[in-house]
Design a protein around this motif. Structure first.
Motif, PDB file in Angstrom:
ATOM      1  N   ASP A 266       0.818  -1.215   0.000  1.00  0.00           N
ATOM      2  CA  ASP A 266       0.000   0.000   0.000  1.00  0.00           C
ATOM      3  C   ASP A 266       0.853   1.267   0.000  1.00  0.00           C
ATOM      4  O   ASP A 266       0.377   2.330   0.385  1.00  0.00           O
ATOM      5  CB  ASP A 266      -0.943   0.010   1.216  1.00  0.00           C
ATOM      6  CG  ASP A 266      -2.267  -0.671   0.913  1.00  0.00           C
ATOM      7  OD1 ASP A 266      -2.589  -0.834  -0.277  1.00  0.00           O
ATOM      8  OD2 ASP A 266      -2.966  -1.042   1.865  1.00  0.00           O
ATOM      9  N   LYS A 269      -0.309   4.669  -1.053  1.00  0.00           N
ATOM     10  CA  LYS A 269      -1.254   5.472  -0.268  1.00  0.00           C
ATOM     11  C   LYS A 269      -0.627   6.758   0.269  1.00  0.00           C
ATOM     12  O   LYS A 269      -1.340   7.606   0.809  1.00  0.00           O
ATOM     13  CB  LYS A 269      -1.816   4.650   0.898  1.00  0.00           C
ATOM     14  CG  LYS A 269      -2.935   3.722   0.481  1.00  0.00           C
ATOM     15  CD  LYS A 269      -3.624   3.103   1.671  1.00  0.00           C
ATOM     16  CE  LYS A 269      -4.711   2.143   1.198  1.00  0.00           C
ATOM     17  NZ  LYS A 269      -5.155   1.263   2.284  1.00  0.00           N
ATOM     18  N   HIS A 436      -2.489  -6.656  -5.567  1.00  0.00           N
ATOM     19  CA  HIS A 436      -3.319  -7.128  -4.449  1.00  0.00           C
ATOM     20  C   HIS A 436      -4.793  -6.768  -4.581  1.00  0.00           C
ATOM     21  O   HIS A 436      -5.611  -7.270  -3.819  1.00  0.00           O
ATOM     22  CB  HIS A 436      -2.741  -6.668  -3.102  1.00  0.00           C
ATOM     23  CG  HIS A 436      -2.829  -5.205  -2.829  1.00  0.00           C
ATOM     24  ND1 HIS A 436      -1.910  -4.306  -3.293  1.00  0.00           N
ATOM     25  CD2 HIS A 436      -3.715  -4.480  -2.125  1.00  0.00           C
ATOM     26  CE1 HIS A 436      -2.240  -3.099  -2.902  1.00  0.00           C
ATOM     27  NE2 HIS A 436      -3.337  -3.170  -2.185  1.00  0.00           N
ATOM     28  N   ASP A 465      -4.737  -9.164   2.430  1.00  0.00           N
ATOM     29  CA  ASP A 465      -5.230  -7.786   2.433  1.00  0.00           C
ATOM     30  C   ASP A 465      -6.736  -7.738   2.717  1.00  0.00           C
ATOM     31  O   ASP A 465      -7.201  -6.961   3.551  1.00  0.00           O
ATOM     32  CB  ASP A 465      -4.944  -7.155   1.057  1.00  0.00           C
ATOM     33  CG  ASP A 465      -5.272  -5.676   1.018  1.00  0.00           C
ATOM     34  OD1 ASP A 465      -4.643  -4.923   1.774  1.00  0.00           O
ATOM     35  OD2 ASP A 465      -6.158  -5.282   0.244  1.00  0.00           O
TER      36      ASP A 465
HETATM   37 FE   LIG Z   1      -3.945  -2.980   1.798  1.00  0.00          FE
END
Ligand SMILES: [Fe+2]
Ligand SMILES: [Fe+2]
Length: 534
Positions: A266, A269, A436, A465
């Protein structure tokens, strides 16, 4: 002289060959522990030493790294032995190993009990406890290519291979031990540098992952939990000896790739705006804009009351009776009650769990179309077009545009990780990390890949996830989902062809998630405030 040379020539040639082999073996070993263990083992082999210790010089002290004693069957430290509990040795000249380190000199002693130069009370105590008799000793400082002492090799009791008795270390043994210590010192320095680079890389990854976890209380320890659970699942596949994964075994290098992909999945992000990541209600931006609607409706309610008073004054001036006044009051009360009912409805719509069917959206639009006159005399609608748009979000809290921004994090993960030169055994990290949110049925993102393009590593990460997002217990304003519901949602996703059914079956049948949650909770208690590592 025959073709194979004289006996002593053959021995020398054999020793040179063995030393060369050892040099190659040492330089090929990158794990520091294994390298240290091999160094002492080879040194004992070359010099016929029964016992030995390898110390590393760190922070002004000599630390026991490997301890071996053939006669007593003691092998401690390194990759195969239990850890050594002995305290480090201070750099005082009366300690023979410290002396060798301080002066950078080789020390050879025929009988340590007869020596007056050094303090051998330690070895004597050890002998008394174990029944051993330390006699001859060879202590060699290990110098790297800069001539710096990095450790000390201490060899004890040179064994005569024909008689089995303890003899002194010969000049040849000194030369061999010296050559080997130098080779080992260089290899140890290299391994140390590689370790340092690895630690640095690992720290950077954790700092990055923690920064993302810290960014939003709504995602909490998501990255960390996904990273840990991802590896737990991969290891479980390795242990599985039957079923669809009987033949699947990830190598240590592949496990490392899986681990890093989890930590970095991630990373994109960092670019996602916090107010979108944290959007808890449909109207939330920097603040929850339901407050603006509440203030506006309060003003409209006051307007209704004021208008009623004005109408009453006018009616009275016109000679109206009590019935007319009551009607005006009743109209105003009805209008206010209807306004409050609309506001209560809008508050409900604003909640993240409120699913907006067509009739609800129609009522939002109906309310929005109503008008009032503001303090400046301008006619305004009850709701702005943007408020209508947000309140009409059918499921969750994000508009289509905001949802796209959230989804973009994975494209950003891909773009960011493609810029990192992951090579060789780590080359697939960017691929696994950025897949993912892909689904086996091709309905995922960012590329809409399908089962044929998604390796097992990416499927494992997708489940880790998804499981984490559903099961998280440490998010504000969110009750943890009961385990049964988490599993039901995951099973439905597998039935719909979104996630890998075999990986999910492994998770559910073997209760891997429960073990993980228990270990996670225990690790969290242990390291409150520190870095978590299961
Ligand atoms: Fe995630
Ligand atoms: Fe993600």
């Amino acid at each position: 002289m025959n073709s194979t040379g004289s006996g002593s020539e053959t021995v020398v040639r054999h020793q040179v060959e063995r030393l060369t082999e050892i040099g190659i073996a040492l330089s090929a070993e990158l794990r520091l522990d294994a390298l240290l263990e091999k160094t002492l083992t080879y040194a004992r082999e070359m010099t016929h030493a029964d016992a030995g210790t390898l110390y590393l010089l760190r922070n002004g002290q000599l630390h026991f790294s490997i301890l071996q004693n053939q006669s007593l069957g003691i092998f401690q430290g390194g990759v195969s032995g239990p850890p050594i509990e002995l305290p480090p040795v201070d750099l005082k000249k009366e300690n023979v190993s410290a002396y060798a380190a301080l002066l950078g000199q080789i020390v050879r002693i025929d009988d340590v009990y007869a020596s007056t130069q050094f303090d051998f009370s330690g070895p004597r105590r050890y002998d008394k406890q174990t029944g051993y008799r330390s006699r001859s000793m060879l202590v060699v400082p290990m110098k790297n290519h800069h001539g710096e002492v990095t450790g000390v090799l201490q060899l004890i009791n040179c064994m005569d291979r024909t008689t089995g008795s303890v003899v002194h270390f010969s000049d040849k043994a000194v030369r061999l031990a010296h050559a080997l210590a130098s080779q080992a010192a260089v290899a140890i320095t290299n391994a140390g540098l590689i370790d340092e680079i690895k630690n640095l890389f690992e720290s950077l990854i954790r700092v990055l992952a923690n920064a993302i976890d810290q960014k939003s209380p709504y995602t909490g320890n998501h990255v960390q939990r996904v990273a840990e659970f991802n590896v737990v699942l991969a290891r479980a596949i390795n242990e599985k000896k039957d079923g669809p994964f009987a033949q699947t075994e990830f190598t240590p290098e592949q496990l490392e790739e899986i681990r890093l992909a989890g930590w970095l999945h991630d990373v994109g992000k960092v670019t996602t705006p916090v107010h979108i990541m944290d959007k808890a209600t449909k109207l939330e931006a920097i603040m929850d804009r339901i407050a603006l609607i509440e203030a506006r409706f309060d003003a409209i309610a006051r307007g209704i009351a004021l208008q009623a008073e004005r109408r009453k004054c006018a009616a009275l001036a016109g000679g109206a009776g009590a019935v007319d006044i009551e009607r005006i009051d009743s109209d105003a009360q009805q209008a206010t009650a209807s306004l409050l009912d609309d506001l209560a409805f809008l508050r409900r719509c604003n909640q993240p769990g409120e699913f907006m069917e067509d009739d609800k959206i129609a009522r939002v639009r109906q309310i929005a179309a109503k008008t009032y006159v503001d303090a400046e005399g301008a006619e305004k609608t009850y709701l702005t077009p943007d408020e209508v748009k947000n309140l009409s979000i059918r499921k969750g809290t994000l508009t289509d545009e905001e949802f796209q921004i959230m989804r973009d994090h994975v494209s950003m993960t891909e773009r960011m990780l493609r810029q990192v030169p992951f090579a060789g055994r780590l080359k697939n990290v960017p691929q696994y990390a950025s897949q993912h949110h892909e689904k086996l049925n091709g309905k995922g993102y960012p590329h809409g890949l399908n089962g044929a393009n998604l390796p097992l590593q990416s499927r494992i990460l997708a489940i880790a996830d998804f499981y984490e997002a559903l099961s998280a217990r440490d998010r504000p304003y969110k009750k943890p989902m009961p385990e049964e519901m988490v599993l039901t949602i995951l099973r439905r996703a597998a039935d719909d062809g979104e996630i890998d059914a075999d990986v999910l079956a492994l998770l559910t049948q073997d209760g891997i998630h429960r073990t993980f949650e228990k270990e996670y909770a225990a690790a969290k208690t242990r390291t409150e405030g520190g870095t978590l590592k299961i």
